[in-house]
Enzyme design. Structure first.
Site, PDB file in Angstrom:
ATOM      1  N   GLY A 256      -8.046 -20.279 -11.339  1.00  9.09           N
ATOM      2  CA  GLY A 256      -9.410 -20.519 -10.874  1.00  9.09           C
ATOM      3  C   GLY A 256      -9.545 -20.666  -9.369  1.00  9.09           C
TER       4      GLY A 256
ATOM      5  CB  SER B 271      -9.769 -16.642  -8.893  1.00 13.37           C
ATOM      6  OG  SER B 271      -9.536 -17.279 -10.114  1.00 13.37           O
TER       7      SER B 271
ATOM      8  CG  ASP C 185       0.630 -19.569 -22.124  1.00 10.70           C
ATOM      9  OD1 ASP C 185       1.498 -20.457 -22.295  1.00 10.70           O
ATOM     10  OD2 ASP C 185      -0.359 -19.716 -21.386  1.00 10.70           O
TER      11      ASP C 185
ATOM     12  N   GLY D 260      -1.868 -18.005 -11.515  1.00  6.79           N
ATOM     13  CA  GLY D 260      -2.745 -18.826 -10.682  1.00  6.79           C
ATOM     14  C   GLY D 260      -2.500 -18.649  -9.200  1.00  6.79           C
TER      15      GLY D 260
ATOM     16  CB  SER E 169      -7.493 -12.579 -19.615  1.00  2.90           C
ATOM     17  OG  SER E 169      -8.894 -12.316 -19.568  1.00  2.90           O
TER      18      SER E 169
ATOM     19  CD  GLU F  17       2.717 -20.684 -18.413  1.00  2.00           C
ATOM     20  OE1 GLU F  17       2.138 -19.574 -18.374  1.00  2.00           O
ATOM     21  OE2 GLU F  17       2.164 -21.754 -18.121  1.00  2.00           O
TER      22      GLU F  17
ATOM     23  CB  SER G 278      -6.664 -16.459  -6.602  1.00  2.00           C
ATOM     24  OG  SER G 278      -6.861 -15.279  -7.362  1.00  2.00           O
TER      25      SER G 278
ATOM     26  CG  ASP H  92      -3.125 -12.879 -18.134  1.00  2.00           C
ATOM     27  OD1 ASP H  92      -1.999 -13.391 -17.965  1.00  2.00           O
ATOM     28  OD2 ASP H  92      -4.127 -13.183 -17.440  1.00  2.00           O
ATOM     29  CG  HIS H  93      -2.661 -16.697 -20.096  1.00  2.00           C
ATOM     30  ND1 HIS H  93      -1.817 -17.760 -19.875  1.00  2.00           N
ATOM     31  CD2 HIS H  93      -3.102 -16.303 -18.880  1.00  2.00           C
ATOM     32  CE1 HIS H  93      -1.750 -18.010 -18.577  1.00  2.00           C
ATOM     33  NE2 HIS H  93      -2.516 -17.129 -17.942  1.00  2.00           N
TER      34      HIS H  93
HETATM   35  P1  13P Z   1      -6.007 -16.891 -10.457  1.00  2.00           P
HETATM   36  O1  13P Z   1      -7.086 -17.637 -11.162  1.00  2.00           O
HETATM   37  O2  13P Z   1      -5.387 -17.718  -9.373  1.00  2.00           O
HETATM   38  O3  13P Z   1      -6.471 -15.588  -9.931  1.00  2.00           O
HETATM   39  O4  13P Z   1      -4.829 -16.606 -11.525  1.00  2.00           O
HETATM   40  C1  13P Z   1      -4.906 -15.535 -12.424  1.00  2.00           C
HETATM   41  C2  13P Z   1      -3.876 -15.589 -13.495  1.00  2.00           C
HETATM   42  O5  13P Z   1      -2.915 -16.312 -13.447  1.00  2.00           O
HETATM   43  C3  13P Z   1      -4.053 -14.676 -14.639  1.00  2.00           C
HETATM   44  O6  13P Z   1      -3.106 -14.897 -15.638  1.00  2.00           O
HETATM   45  O1  G3H Z   2      -5.389 -16.667 -16.797  1.00  2.00           O
HETATM   46  C1  G3H Z   2      -6.566 -16.668 -16.491  1.00  2.00           C
HETATM   47  C2  G3H Z   2      -7.186 -15.399 -16.009  1.00  2.00           C
HETATM   48  O2  G3H Z   2      -7.810 -15.574 -14.776  1.00  2.00           O
HETATM   49  C3  G3H Z   2      -8.127 -14.831 -17.025  1.00  2.00           C
HETATM   50  O3  G3H Z   2      -9.167 -15.667 -17.351  1.00  2.00           O
HETATM   51  O4  G3H Z   2      -9.711 -15.491 -19.809  1.00  2.00           O
HETATM   52  O5  G3H Z   2     -11.474 -16.043 -18.070  1.00  2.00           O
HETATM   53  O6  G3H Z   2     -10.529 -13.752 -18.238  1.00  2.00           O
HETATM   54  P1  G3H Z   2     -10.272 -15.229 -18.440  1.00  2.00           P
HETATM   55 ZN    ZN Z   3      -2.505 -16.923 -15.863  1.00  2.00          ZN
END
Ligand code: 13P
Ligand code: G3H
Ligand code: ZN
Length: 333
Positions: free
Chosen positions: A191, A280, A116, A235, A56, A146, A237, A94-95
């Site tokens: 989160g 998370s 994203d 998201g 990320s 996305e 978790s 990621d993102h």
């Molecule tokens: P969580 O915060 O639910 O673990 O989601 C993580 C996520 O989507 C990372 O891209």
């Molecule tokens: O998409 C969100 C992930 O949990 C990563 O978050 O940028 O704080 O590592 P972060």
């Molecule tokens: Zn995410």
């Protein structure tokens, strides 16, 4: 230019095709440090689960993108050393928030990237996603895009409410961008506080918050529009109560933290949802284990003595997700 193929990594194409057919989902675990990566690789090697290692923006800032990429390369060798003959490990951005960032990851050996652009107007999301796809596909790197906005903090894009993905847009979006998978918004969020207490009901017996269900009707409508197309849930978790309790018991303060119930993720994993993002929960496991050692052994000052138990608890968490929630165990024999 380094191809991910030289590093022993795989892209998501075959992983997703098999997952959709087989009615399971690939775990996408974020990693920021060595202990997390060790725990992920050990859990996946033991269960023979394919895995997506996610980097990320926060991870890049914290640990350095170059170092994380070399760690992922090391993870392939470590997996083999653990007896996993043909590890199926994908290294994913990621993102990603710009073409330049996605390009640098493609050039540097990532096997998959997410662009994203979901916070941009629809046509701008399409244009940027298409540009990334055109570049990445030249090197066989797969691209996640996305549509729709998740509630909560989506990296630096903050949104108080969730805007569900519009099923009527998905065919146009997927066709015009050429993306390989689509992250959608159906009520998950990032989160440990996915819902406010006002959005939940309370279990009269335990007093614990019960979150509202995910919008499976929206998922169904999307699948009807795009049959067999890989869908991604961010998201996801579950915010396990046992970790929250442990954190609170040992001096932490996480009142009313609430996640996505695992049975809903299990249901999603059986559908075209073939990538489920979990970050998370691993943070919670790590923090719970560290807090316990600090509370019980205040004289301890060797980081291995508290990062070790944290690593063990994360490994247990990853195995549980693989076996009991996503069903990806044994799919990378
Ligand atoms: P969580 O915060 O639910 O673990 O989601 C993580 C996520 O989507 C990372 O891209
Ligand atoms: O998409 C969100 C992930 O949990 C990563 O978050 O940028 O704080 O590592 P972060
Ligand atoms: Zn995410």
């Amino acid at each position: 230019m380094v191809s991910f193929k030289e590093l022993g990594l795989v892209n998501t194409r075959e992983m997703f095709a098999k997952a959709i057919k087989g009615g399971y989902a690939i775990p996408a675990f974020n990693f920021n440090n060595m202990e997390q990566l060790q725990a992920i690789v050990k859990a996946c090697a033991e269960t023979k689960s394919p895995v997506i290692l996610q980097v990320s923006k926060g991870a890049r800032n914290y640990a350095n993108q170059t170092l994380l990429r070399y760690m992922a390369q090391g993870a392939v060798e470590y997996a083999k050393e653990l007896g996993w003959e043909k590890p199926q490990i994908c290294l994913h951005l990621d993102h990603g928030d710009s073409f330049e960032l996605c390009k640098s990851c493609v050039d540097f050996g990532f096997s998959s990237v997410m662009i994203d652009a979901s916070s941009l107007p629809y046509e701008e999301n399409i244009a940027l996603t298409k540009k990334v796809v055109e570049y990445a596909h030249q090197y066989d790197v797969t691209v996640e895009a996305e549509l729709g906005v998740l509630a909560g903090v989506e990296d630096e894009v903050s949104s108080a409410v969730s805007h569900y993905t519009k099923p009527e847009e998905v065919v146009d979006f997927a066709t015009r961008t050429g993306c390989d998978s689509l992250a959608i918004s159906i009520g998950t969020s990032h989160g440990a506080y996915k819902f406010t207490p006002e959005q939940c009901t309370r279990d009269p017996k335990t007093g614990k918050l019960v979150p509202p269900p995910l919008a499976f009707d929206v998922l169904d409508a999307i699948m009807e529009q795009l049959p067999g197309f890989p869908i991604v849930l961010h998201g996801s978790s579950s915010v396990p109560q046992e970790y929250v309790d442990m954190i609170n018991q040992y001096g932490g303060k996480l009142p009313d933290a609430v996640g996505i119930p695992e049975e809903q993720l299990r249901k999603a994993a059986k559908s075209a949802v073939c990538k489920i993002n979990i970050d998370s929960d691993s943070r919670l496991a790590f923090t719970a284990a560290v807090r316990k050692v600090f509370a019980e052994k205040p004289g301890e000052f060797d980081p291995r003595k508290y990062c070790g138990p944290a690593r063990d608890l994360m490994e247990e968490l990853y195995k549980h997700k693989i076996i009991n929630v996503l069903g990806s165990n044994g799919k990378a024999e």
